[in-house]
Motif scaffolding. Structure first.
Motif, PDB file in Angstrom:
ATOM      1  N   LYS A  53     -15.443  -5.424  23.371  1.00  0.00           N
ATOM      2  CA  LYS A  53     -14.094  -5.921  24.123  1.00  0.00           C
ATOM      3  C   LYS A  53     -12.111  -5.134  23.213  1.00  0.00           C
ATOM      4  O   LYS A  53     -11.905  -5.733  24.560  1.00  0.00           O
ATOM      5  CB  LYS A  53     -14.264  -7.202  25.350  1.00  0.00           C
ATOM      6  N   THR A  54     -12.616  -5.065  22.315  1.00  0.00           N
ATOM      7  CA  THR A  54     -11.293  -5.176  21.485  1.00  0.00           C
ATOM      8  C   THR A  54     -11.494  -3.902  21.463  1.00  0.00           C
ATOM      9  O   THR A  54     -11.943  -2.700  20.497  1.00  0.00           O
ATOM     10  CB  THR A  54     -10.741  -5.674  19.983  1.00  0.00           C
ATOM     11  N   TYR A  55      -9.974  -3.331  22.304  1.00  0.00           N
ATOM     12  CA  TYR A  55     -10.384  -1.913  22.430  1.00  0.00           C
ATOM     13  C   TYR A  55      -8.774  -1.520  21.463  1.00  0.00           C
ATOM     14  O   TYR A  55      -8.774  -0.001  20.652  1.00  0.00           O
ATOM     15  CB  TYR A  55      -9.667  -1.407  23.815  1.00  0.00           C
ATOM     16  N   ILE A  56      -7.783  -2.437  21.110  1.00  0.00           N
ATOM     17  CA  ILE A  56      -6.570  -1.855  20.196  1.00  0.00           C
ATOM     18  C   ILE A  56      -6.047  -2.723  19.667  1.00  0.00           C
ATOM     19  O   ILE A  56      -6.002  -3.992  19.900  1.00  0.00           O
ATOM     20  CB  ILE A  56      -5.372  -1.125  20.851  1.00  0.00           C
ATOM     21  N   VAL A  57      -5.475  -2.241  18.235  1.00  0.00           N
ATOM     22  CA  VAL A  57      -5.404  -3.410  17.274  1.00  0.00           C
ATOM     23  C   VAL A  57      -3.697  -3.355  16.662  1.00  0.00           C
ATOM     24  O   VAL A  57      -3.468  -2.312  16.572  1.00  0.00           O
ATOM     25  CB  VAL A  57      -6.050  -3.756  16.033  1.00  0.00           C
ATOM     26  N   ILE A  58      -2.615  -4.214  17.133  1.00  0.00           N
ATOM     27  CA  ILE A  58      -1.348  -3.600  16.715  1.00  0.00           C
ATOM     28  C   ILE A  58      -1.091  -4.587  14.915  1.00  0.00           C
ATOM     29  O   ILE A  58      -1.085  -5.894  15.222  1.00  0.00           O
ATOM     30  CB  ILE A  58      -0.465  -4.216  17.861  1.00  0.00           C
ATOM     31  N   ILE A  59      -0.935  -3.772  13.982  1.00  0.00           N
ATOM     32  CA  ILE A  59      -0.358  -4.669  13.404  1.00  0.00           C
ATOM     33  C   ILE A  59       1.680  -4.626  12.945  1.00  0.00           C
ATOM     34  O   ILE A  59       1.865  -4.124  13.260  1.00  0.00           O
ATOM     35  CB  ILE A  59      -1.042  -4.398  11.936  1.00  0.00           C
ATOM     36  N   PHE A  60       1.802  -5.689  12.587  1.00  0.00           N
ATOM     37  CA  PHE A  60       3.171  -6.328  12.716  1.00  0.00           C
ATOM     38  C   PHE A  60       3.522  -5.701  11.239  1.00  0.00           C
ATOM     39  O   PHE A  60       2.133  -6.378  10.272  1.00  0.00           O
ATOM     40  CB  PHE A  60       3.336  -7.757  13.355  1.00  0.00           C
ATOM     41  N   THR A  61       4.453  -5.785  11.040  1.00  0.00           N
ATOM     42  CA  THR A  61       5.391  -5.843   9.640  1.00  0.00           C
ATOM     43  C   THR A  61       5.320  -7.581   8.984  1.00  0.00           C
ATOM     44  O   THR A  61       5.697  -8.062   9.504  1.00  0.00           O
ATOM     45  CB  THR A  61       6.378  -5.066   9.148  1.00  0.00           C
ATOM     46  N   GLU A  62       6.000  -6.820   7.463  1.00  0.00           N
ATOM     47  CA  GLU A  62       6.127  -8.755   6.933  1.00  0.00           C
ATOM     48  C   GLU A  62       8.022  -8.988   7.319  1.00  0.00           C
ATOM     49  O   GLU A  62       7.621 -10.437   7.743  1.00  0.00           O
ATOM     50  CB  GLU A  62       6.608  -8.421   5.228  1.00  0.00           C
ATOM     51  N   LYS A  63       8.524  -7.547   8.464  1.00  0.00           N
ATOM     52  CA  LYS A  63       9.717  -7.992   8.938  1.00  0.00           C
ATOM     53  C   LYS A  63       9.111  -8.653   9.806  1.00  0.00           C
ATOM     54  O   LYS A  63      10.403  -9.667  10.537  1.00  0.00           O
ATOM     55  CB  LYS A  63      10.673  -6.480   8.603  1.00  0.00           C
ATOM     56  N   ALA A  64       8.349  -9.279  10.614  1.00  0.00           N
ATOM     57  CA  ALA A  64       8.835  -9.047  11.716  1.00  0.00           C
ATOM     58  C   ALA A  64       8.404 -10.869  12.001  1.00  0.00           C
ATOM     59  O   ALA A  64       7.236 -11.517  11.183  1.00  0.00           O
ATOM     60  CB  ALA A  64       7.291  -9.005  13.153  1.00  0.00           C
ATOM     61  N   LYS A  65       8.716 -11.820  12.242  1.00  0.00           N
ATOM     62  CA  LYS A  65       9.070 -12.948  12.554  1.00  0.00           C
ATOM     63  C   LYS A  65       7.372 -13.493  13.803  1.00  0.00           C
ATOM     64  O   LYS A  65       7.221 -12.624  14.837  1.00  0.00           O
ATOM     65  CB  LYS A  65       9.774 -13.599  13.182  1.00  0.00           C
ATOM     66  N   LEU A  66       7.995 -14.844  13.883  1.00  0.00           N
ATOM     67  CA  LEU A  66       6.445 -15.372  15.119  1.00  0.00           C
ATOM     68  C   LEU A  66       6.923 -14.703  16.443  1.00  0.00           C
ATOM     69  O   LEU A  66       6.193 -14.588  17.760  1.00  0.00           O
ATOM     70  CB  LEU A  66       6.063 -16.540  15.337  1.00  0.00           C
ATOM     71  N   ARG A  67       8.565 -15.410  16.140  1.00  0.00           N
ATOM     72  CA  ARG A  67       8.734 -15.026  17.396  1.00  0.00           C
ATOM     73  C   ARG A  67       8.618 -13.238  18.048  1.00  0.00           C
ATOM     74  O   ARG A  67       9.075 -12.987  20.087  1.00  0.00           O
ATOM     75  CB  ARG A  67      10.064 -15.550  18.092  1.00  0.00           C
ATOM     76  N   TYR A 122       9.420  -3.663  13.375  1.00  0.00           N
ATOM     77  CA  TYR A 122       8.628  -4.837  13.405  1.00  0.00           C
ATOM     78  C   TYR A 122       7.015  -4.685  13.806  1.00  0.00           C
ATOM     79  O   TYR A 122       6.116  -5.045  13.139  1.00  0.00           O
ATOM     80  CB  TYR A 122       8.915  -5.029  14.821  1.00  0.00           C
ATOM     81  N   ILE A 123       7.115  -3.201  14.135  1.00  0.00           N
ATOM     82  CA  ILE A 123       5.199  -3.091  14.294  1.00  0.00           C
ATOM     83  C   ILE A 123       5.199  -1.907  13.021  1.00  0.00           C
ATOM     84  O   ILE A 123       6.026  -0.824  12.947  1.00  0.00           O
ATOM     85  CB  ILE A 123       4.878  -2.640  15.706  1.00  0.00           C
ATOM     86  N   GLU A 124       3.971  -2.207  12.303  1.00  0.00           N
ATOM     87  CA  GLU A 124       2.970  -1.329  11.010  1.00  0.00           C
ATOM     88  C   GLU A 124       2.676  -0.228  11.517  1.00  0.00           C
ATOM     89  O   GLU A 124       2.773   0.989  11.588  1.00  0.00           O
ATOM     90  CB  GLU A 124       2.727  -2.330  10.274  1.00  0.00           C
ATOM     91  N   ASP A 125       1.738  -0.605  13.062  1.00  0.00           N
ATOM     92  CA  ASP A 125       1.008   0.406  12.889  1.00  0.00           C
ATOM     93  C   ASP A 125       0.099   0.054  13.981  1.00  0.00           C
ATOM     94  O   ASP A 125      -0.219  -1.128  15.051  1.00  0.00           O
ATOM     95  CB  ASP A 125      -0.634   0.870  12.356  1.00  0.00           C
ATOM     96  N   MET A 126      -0.593   0.906  15.262  1.00  0.00           N
ATOM     97  CA  MET A 126      -1.645   0.761  16.373  1.00  0.00           C
ATOM     98  C   MET A 126      -2.448   2.054  16.616  1.00  0.00           C
ATOM     99  O   MET A 126      -2.409   2.993  16.888  1.00  0.00           O
ATOM    100  CB  MET A 126      -0.050   0.087  17.545  1.00  0.00           C
ATOM    101  N   PHE A 127      -3.631   1.069  16.837  1.00  0.00           N
ATOM    102  CA  PHE A 127      -4.444   1.600  16.324  1.00  0.00           C
ATOM    103  C   PHE A 127      -5.970   1.699  17.049  1.00  0.00           C
ATOM    104  O   PHE A 127      -6.197  -0.360  17.158  1.00  0.00           O
ATOM    105  CB  PHE A 127      -5.073   2.254  15.081  1.00  0.00           C
ATOM    106  N   PRO A 128      -7.022   2.007  17.610  1.00  0.00           N
ATOM    107  CA  PRO A 128      -8.523   1.635  18.273  1.00  0.00           C
ATOM    108  C   PRO A 128      -9.135   1.226  17.121  1.00  0.00           C
ATOM    109  O   PRO A 128      -9.824   1.930  16.120  1.00  0.00           O
ATOM    110  CB  PRO A 128      -8.888   2.654  19.078  1.00  0.00           C
ATOM    111  N   LEU A 129     -10.239   0.359  17.146  1.00  0.00           N
ATOM    112  CA  LEU A 129     -10.918  -0.053  16.005  1.00  0.00           C
ATOM    113  C   LEU A 129     -12.288   1.093  16.742  1.00  0.00           C
ATOM    114  O   LEU A 129     -12.714   1.495  17.729  1.00  0.00           O
ATOM    115  CB  LEU A 129     -11.747  -1.481  16.391  1.00  0.00           C
ATOM    116  N   HIS A 130     -12.882   1.539  15.654  1.00  0.00           N
ATOM    117  CA  HIS A 130     -14.277   1.894  15.397  1.00  0.00           C
ATOM    118  C   HIS A 130     -15.471   1.394  15.869  1.00  0.00           C
ATOM    119  O   HIS A 130     -15.700  -0.365  15.954  1.00  0.00           O
ATOM    120  CB  HIS A 130     -14.483   2.574  14.372  1.00  0.00           C
ATOM    121  N   ASP A 131     -16.261   1.815  16.555  1.00  0.00           N
ATOM    122  CA  ASP A 131     -17.056   1.072  17.315  1.00  0.00           C
ATOM    123  C   ASP A 131     -18.251   1.494  16.249  1.00  0.00           C
ATOM    124  O   ASP A 131     -18.454   2.457  16.474  1.00  0.00           O
ATOM    125  CB  ASP A 131     -18.019   2.111  18.354  1.00  0.00           C
TER     126      ASP A 131
END
Length: 639
Positions: free
Chosen positions: A53-67, A169-178
């Motif tokens: 059910k996981t369609y997309i993954v968003i990866i944050f950069t080191e610059k991005a904080k928890l907030r 703040y966002i490094e990448d956004m991509f769908p996972l392979h099935d």
């Protein structure tokens, strides 16, 4: 896994393949257990369902904080998208996006995806009439294809979080392979054709059309390959050769239009227009759309035309002149080598080889320049952008790759040298393409100084912050893969190869055989790279191969002229027409060339670009739409 949290994310293709294989075996075992016993362990069931059910993954950069991560998560949740945030460390932050089936169907309705109805016609999907789109034996979950669900989510969430992307703040956004679906694309020697429908269902219609075209083109090359053998063995008349290639190129391109129309009708993209949504890189001011009334981006066309005609095309013209000058300079070098070392020296091969290599380098550099210039023009849709980029590219590539052949054929009039030059350039072009297809992936593996051939377990400290271990592992490995941008380079290679095959077919009968053999292997290499070397791309909708169709048709017309020219360079042909038409011998060339153009035009008119069943389907869809509108108006009037 990397033990040092601050180390850069690994780009290890070997580890990724080992993980995929282990994960594939486990998922297959879970599926067998579910099919045999009806149920499986709760932990394993959750593991399988969560990853599916996981369609997309968003990866944050080191610059991005928890907030920042939580702010992005809240924005996405406002659209009904389910999210899971894994804050593993300062350098590893993952946001997983999923959605319920009902949410996806609502998004498909808003996106106006076209689907097959129970009546057999293609209509825009309506969430309120799901039953109309449930074909026999189909469930609601099967209405949407694998390629569509990630794009539906991306199109909704990307605009509101674009500011976070621009701020870094966002490094990448991509769908996972099935992983299980990828097993369908493995090399199978028993398979006689590519699984085009499955390729489209997984990668989208843009990539599906590329593989459909390359398969159709490869099969079509069988005819000129056989004809080339007969041409060599039987010493066929060049007028017959010219006529054959006019007929073959025209029929091939017209039949592909029909094939393409069938694909795009079944895939619901045949009625795409220039009014489709803007591409992501399009910039402008928000103004009401004159058709829909919605606030959309607008950019004055006069600025685009100013950029095109005052900057882009003058630069293109300068590059074309430089490429032509370089091609002529090669002949000067050859003349100097011939004068210094004689006709039997092996050094005469060096200028041709060097030129062939430099042609490939110039093509690579000019492709970057054409992309840069087209970006400055700020075209609204993807189709407009690709068309103008291909137009620039073809002007340069024709001169870069074929100017020297035209010079040898019609200025020097040395057919023996033309054949040598053509076959040498084609051979080096194919070798460079193979080296690029195979060498770059191998280099990506070899550059891993510390490649590990066994999968390592996740650090226990990290495991406490991870909601789902298999999902985290797959996201970790796939985030290190290269991004797949488009089929642009693949089409370019095929287009240049087509030029080598048809432009001087009269003196190079074996060019089609070399292209055929190359394509048989290249198509499987392309599929391997797409499944294993690159991240899974977001699907792009396409109704045809766009500007590349015009590029192939341009080369088809040029091949008619060039092969007719080679025919009239033959001494016996010159003597024949000088005898029968002594006053106007050159007019015979014009007459013969126009006869072949007339034949080409006749074939074009006889073969309709859309099959009859597609035309009937489109008319049926229009009829159903008009009938539904009448019923709606009648019901509204009665109420």
């Amino acid at each position: 896994m990397s033990e040092d949290a601050k180390s850069p994310r690994t780009r290890n293709i070997i580890e990724n393949q080992l993980f995929r294989r282990q994960r594939s075996l486990k998922l297959e075992a879970l599926q067998r257990q579910r099919s045999q016993y009806g149920t499986i362990d709760d932990a394993d069931d959750d593991e399988a369902d969560t990853l599916d059910k996981t369609y997309i993954v968003i990866i944050f950069t080191e610059k991005a904080k928890l907030r920042h991560c939580q702010d992005v998560e809240k924005i996405i949740q406002e659209f009904g998208i389910q999210t899971t945030l894994d804050f593993v460390s300062k350098t590893e932050k993952y946001l997983y996006l999923s959605a319920t089936l009902d949410t996806l169907l609502r998004l498909a309705d808003a996106a106006e995806l076209e689907k097959m109805t129970t009546t057999g016609s293609i209509q825009k999907f309506n969430h309120g009439c799901v039953a109309d789109f449930l074909l026999p034996g189909m469930t609601k979950a099967e209405i949407l294809h694998y390629c569509e669900t990630p794009v539906l989510i991306k199109d909704v969430v990307e605009p509101p979080i674009r500011s976070y992307i621009q701020k870094g703040y966002i490094e990448d956004m991509f769908p996972l392979h099935d992983i299980l679906y990828l097993e369908r694309f493995n090399l199978n020697l028993k398979r006689t054709k590519l699984p085009i429908e499955e390729i489209r269902n997984y990668f989208g219609s843009g990539i599906g059309l590329y593989f459909g075209f390359i398969e159709f083109y490869t099969k079509a090359l069988v005819f000129p390959a056989i004809f080339g053998i007969l041409q060599c063995l039987l010493d066929l008349n060049l007028s017959l050769v010219c006529s054959f290639y006019v007929v073959w190129t025209t029929i091939f391109l017209e039949l592909w239009k029909r094939k393409c129309a069938g694909y795009s009708y079944r895939w619901g993209t045949i009625e795409m227009s220039s009014l489709d949504k803007p591409r992501a890189a399009y910039t402008g001011q928000l103004k009401p759309d004159p058709i829909t009334g919605k606030m959309t981006l607008h950019y004055p066309m006069r600025y685009t035309y100013l950029q095109m005609y005052c900057i882009s095309y003058p630069v293109v013209l300068g590059c074309v002149v430089a490429a032509a000058w370089f091609a002529l300079y090669q002949f000067q070098i050859e003349a100097e080598v011939l004068a210094d070392f004689g006709a039997d020296s092996w050094l005469l091969y060096v200028p041709v080889i060097v030129q062939s290599v430099l042609i490939a380098i110039f093509s690579w550099a000019y492709e970057k320049l054409a992309t840069f210039l087209t970006n400055l023009e700020n075209h609204r849709t993807r189709s407009q952008y690709e068309r103008h980029r291909v137009n620039k590219l073809m002007l340069f590539e024709i001169v870069n790759n074929f100017f020297s052949q035209f010079y040898i054929a019609f200025v020097l009039q040395d057919l023996k040298q033309l054949k040598y030059q053509l076959m040498m350039q084609l051979l080096i072009f194919q070798l460079l393409c193979i080296a690029q297809e195979i060498g770059i992936p191998l280099m990506a593996v070899l550059r891993q100084k510390y490649a590990k051939y066994r999968h390592q377990e996740v650090d226990p400290e990290k495991l406490r912050t991870i909601t789902n271990k298999p999902r985290y592992e797959q996201s970790f490995y796939e985030s290190g893969l290269d991004a797949y941008h488009s089929t642009y380079e693949d089409y370019l290679q095929v287009c240049i190869q087509f030029g080598y095959v048809v432009l001087f077919a009269a003196v190079a009968p074996f060019a089609a055989i070399g292209a055929l053999i190359n394509n048989v292997f290249a198509v499987h290499i392309d599929m391997f790279k797409l499944c294993n070397i690159f991240k899974r791309p977001f699907a792009r909708r396409a109704k045809n191969i766009g500007a590349w169709q015009l590029a192939f048709e341009l080369l088809s017309v040029m091949s008619l002229l060039s092969n007719c020219g080679l025919l009239f360079l033959q001494p016996n042909v010159k003597q024949f027409f000088s005898h029968w038409l002594p006053s106007i011998p050159d007019l015979s060339f014009v007459i013969f060339e126009h006869l072949l153009l007339g034949l080409k035009f006749l074939i074009h008119k006889v073969i309709h670009e859309r099959p009859r069943w597609v035309r009937i389907g489109l008319l049926k869809a229009d009829f159903e739409t008009s009938q539904a509108l009448k019923k709606f108006k009648a019901a509204k009037k009665m109420s």
